[in-house]
Design an enzyme around this catalytic site. Structure first.
Site, PDB file in Angstrom:
ATOM      1  N   MET A   1      52.901  63.462  44.778  1.00  0.00           N
ATOM      2  CA  MET A   1      53.928  64.562  44.940  1.00  0.00           C
ATOM      3  C   MET A   1      55.191  63.876  45.152  1.00  0.00           C
ATOM      4  O   MET A   1      56.173  64.191  44.741  1.00  0.00           O
ATOM      5  CB  MET A   1      53.379  65.750  45.665  1.00  0.00           C
ATOM      6  CG  MET A   1      52.134  66.503  45.156  1.00  0.00           C
ATOM      7  SD  MET A   1      52.452  67.106  43.398  1.00  0.00           S
ATOM      8  CE  MET A   1      54.079  67.908  43.646  1.00  0.00           C
TER       9      MET A   1
ATOM     10  N   ASP B   1      73.624  66.060  37.280  1.00  0.00           N
ATOM     11  CA  ASP B   1      74.813  66.554  37.847  1.00  0.00           C
ATOM     12  C   ASP B   1      75.760  65.715  37.925  1.00  0.00           C
ATOM     13  O   ASP B   1      77.025  66.393  37.730  1.00  0.00           O
ATOM     14  CB  ASP B   1      74.095  66.934  39.328  1.00  0.00           C
ATOM     15  CG  ASP B   1      75.444  67.294  40.338  1.00  0.00           C
ATOM     16  OD1 ASP B   1      75.969  68.165  40.126  1.00  0.00           O
ATOM     17  OD2 ASP B   1      75.702  66.464  41.302  1.00  0.00           O
TER      18      ASP B   1
ATOM     19  N   THR C   1      28.385  36.694  31.229  1.00  0.00           N
ATOM     20  CA  THR C   1      26.874  36.430  31.115  1.00  0.00           C
ATOM     21  C   THR C   1      26.742  35.000  30.334  1.00  0.00           C
ATOM     22  O   THR C   1      25.746  34.894  30.002  1.00  0.00           O
ATOM     23  CB  THR C   1      26.282  37.674  30.245  1.00  0.00           C
ATOM     24  OG1 THR C   1      26.868  37.682  28.854  1.00  0.00           O
ATOM     25  CG2 THR C   1      26.658  38.845  30.905  1.00  0.00           C
ATOM     26  N   GLY C   2      27.962  34.310  30.016  1.00  0.00           N
ATOM     27  CA  GLY C   2      27.896  33.195  29.226  1.00  0.00           C
ATOM     28  C   GLY C   2      27.432  31.860  30.010  1.00  0.00           C
ATOM     29  O   GLY C   2      27.313  30.868  29.405  1.00  0.00           O
TER      30      GLY C   2
ATOM     31  N   ASP D   1      33.622  33.917  23.285  1.00  0.00           N
ATOM     32  CA  ASP D   1      34.476  33.122  23.913  1.00  0.00           C
ATOM     33  C   ASP D   1      35.537  32.448  22.656  1.00  0.00           C
ATOM     34  O   ASP D   1      34.741  31.919  21.513  1.00  0.00           O
ATOM     35  CB  ASP D   1      34.047  31.879  24.543  1.00  0.00           C
ATOM     36  CG  ASP D   1      33.643  32.260  25.855  1.00  0.00           C
ATOM     37  OD1 ASP D   1      33.938  33.434  26.246  1.00  0.00           O
ATOM     38  OD2 ASP D   1      32.782  31.520  26.476  1.00  0.00           O
TER      39      ASP D   1
ATOM     40  N   ASP E   1      25.840  37.036  38.181  1.00  0.00           N
ATOM     41  CA  ASP E   1      25.054  36.598  39.377  1.00  0.00           C
ATOM     42  C   ASP E   1      25.503  37.243  40.653  1.00  0.00           C
ATOM     43  O   ASP E   1      25.138  36.696  41.656  1.00  0.00           O
ATOM     44  CB  ASP E   1      25.233  35.226  39.468  1.00  0.00           C
ATOM     45  CG  ASP E   1      26.481  34.638  39.679  1.00  0.00           C
ATOM     46  OD1 ASP E   1      27.429  35.631  39.641  1.00  0.00           O
ATOM     47  OD2 ASP E   1      26.727  33.286  39.829  1.00  0.00           O
TER      48      ASP E   1
END
Length: 350
Positions: free
Chosen positions: A115, A130, A167-168, A225, A254
Site C-alpha cells: 500500500m 497538478d 538432472t544432467g 543443453d 542432489d
C-alpha cells in the site's frame, strides 16, 4: 482457494488486521503508475524533465511520492503505521509522452508495504497532473498497479517465474542416477519438479535429449543443453535462452533435504529488482549456493561472459556479482553424492 476480505470481523464490521503474532521480516513492494501527457506538453519536456511554472515536475513528484509512502497510514484507514526504511521513485517519459512512475518501498516489519508503494506511485502521478494542468487538462492518469512484492506469505513478481531441476550430471560418485533416487516415495527429481510446479508458471528438467525416456521422469518437459558437456553453467544458459524474460528458481537434484519450507524462504526474500539473483549463503565458506537459487534475467549476460572467459563453475561466476545472500542456518543444503550420503539422507528424511 477460498478468498475472504481481511478487514471485516466476524460481525461483518470493518476492522484492522491484528498482526500481533506475526514475525518481523524484510519486505519490499514495487508499484507502477502511468500518466499520458498530451502533445501540447512536448515543448516543455527537455533533458528528461518538465520545467513548469511551479518548478521541476518530476523531481517534485518524487518528493511528493516519498512523503506519501511515509504517511500512508494517515490516508488508508486500516493500514498499519510502518517504519519505511527506503523509498525510491523513478520517473521516465518516452517519445510519446507516456510517463512511467515506479516506486519501490522497503521495510523490516510484521506486514508488507504494497500500500505504501501504491500510495507513493499514485501521489506522484497526481502531483504531475497538478503541476501540468495549467498547460492542459487532457492529461490522463492511466493506471496504478502492484508490480512486485516479497517478504510475506505471498510473493508477486513482475516477470514470469520458471523452475528448473538440474538432472544432467553423470552421478559418477553415486554410481547411479541421483535424479531417480527416492527419499519421499518418488524419484527426487520428480519431487522437486512437483514442488516447483506449485509456485512456478512453468517448470522443466535440465537433461540430455531422451535421457529420461522410459522412466518416471520421461513425460516431464525438458530443456536440453544447447552445448552438451558444459556442466551446470551450460544448463543455466540454455534455460535463460529458452525463457529470456523470466525469473528462474534453479534446484540441483542432489539436494535431498530441500523442501517446501526452504523454497518458501527463498521466494519470500528473492529480489528481482536490484540483483542478478538471490541465493542461500554457504554456512562454512560464505559463497552463494548457486544450484539452489533465484535468478533474474540479468544472470544471462553474467554467465555468457563467464563461459566466454573459460569460467564454467556457477559459484565462481557469482562471486563478486551483485547478488543477495540469505542466511542458511534454517535450511539443510547438504548434497547426496555417495551411497553413504544417500543412506543417511533417506534415513533422516523418513
Amino acid at each position: 482457494m477460498k478468498h475472504e476480505l481481511t478487514h471485516l470481523d466476524e460481525n461483518n464490521q470493518p476492522t484492522m488486521v491484528n498482526i500481533t503474532e506475526k514475525g518481523i521480516s524484510a519486505r519490499y513492494a514495487v508499484a507502477e503508475a502511468r500518466v499520458q501527457l498530451p502533445p501540447e506538453m512536448a515543448p516543455l519536456f527537455k533533458g528528461g524533465e518538465i520545467q513548469g511554472k511551479k518548478g521541476p515536475v518530476f523531481q517534485t513528484a518524487i518528493i511528493a511520492g516519498t512523503m506519501a509512502a511515509k504517511r500512508t497510514h494517515e490516508f488508508i484507514p486500516f493500514c498499519h503505521q510502518i517504519p519505511v526504511e527506503s523509498c525510491k521513485i523513478r520517473i521516465e517519459c518516452d517519445e510519446k509522452l507516456l510517463v512511467t512512475i515506479r516506486a519501490r518501498v522497503e521495510t523490516t516489519f510484521k506486514t508488507g508495504v504494497e500500500m505504501e508503494a501504491l500510495h507513493a506511485a499514485s501521489i506522484a502521478a497526481l502531483t504531475i497532473y497538478d503541476m501540468c494542468k495549467a498547460v492542459s487538462h487532457r492529461i490522463v492518469i492511466l493506471d496504478t498497479k502492484l508490480v512486485a512484492k516479497a517478504g510475506g506469505k505471498r510473493t508477486v513478481f513482475s516477470r514470469p517465474l520458471c523452475g528448473l531441476v538440474l538432472t544432467g550430471g553423470k552421478s559418477e560418485r553415486m554410481g547411479r542416477d541421483k535424479a531417480l533416487l527416492e527419499y519421499r516415495g518418488k524419484p527426487h527429481a520428480l519431487y522437486l519438479y512437483e514442488l516447483l510446479s506449485q509456485y512456478c508458471d512453468e517448470t522443466f528438467l535440465s537433461a540430455k535429449a531422451n535421457q529420461w525416456a522410459g522412466t518416471a521422469l520421461g513425460p516431464l518437459p525438458l530443456i536440453v543443453d544447447e552445448k552438451p558437456g558444459q556442466g551446470p553453467s551450460g544448463a543455466l544458459l540454455s534455460a535463460f535462452h529458452a525463457r529470456p524474460e523470466a525469473n528462474w528458481i534453479v534446484l540441483a537434484c542432489d539436494l535431498p533435504y530441500f523442501d517446501e519450507a526452504a523454497l518458501k524462504t527463498l521466494l519470500a526474500q528473492a529480489d528481482e529488482e536490484k540483483t542478478v539473483g538471490t541465493f542461500f549463503k554457504n554456512a562454512e565458506k560464505g559463497f552463494p549456493e548457486a544450484l539452489a537459487g533465484f535468478y533474474t534475467p540479468a544472470a544471462e549476460k553474467l554467465f555468457a561472459s563467464a563461459m566466454d572467459s573459460g569460467i564454467g563453475c556457477p559459484v565462481k561466476t557469482l562471486r563478486g556479482a551483485n547478488v543477495k545472500l540469505l542466511d542458511s542456518s534454517s535450511v539443510n543444503l547438504a548434497n547426496a553424492n555417495t551411497q553413504d550420503d544417500f543412506g543417511k539422507a533417506r534415513h533422516e528424511i523418513r
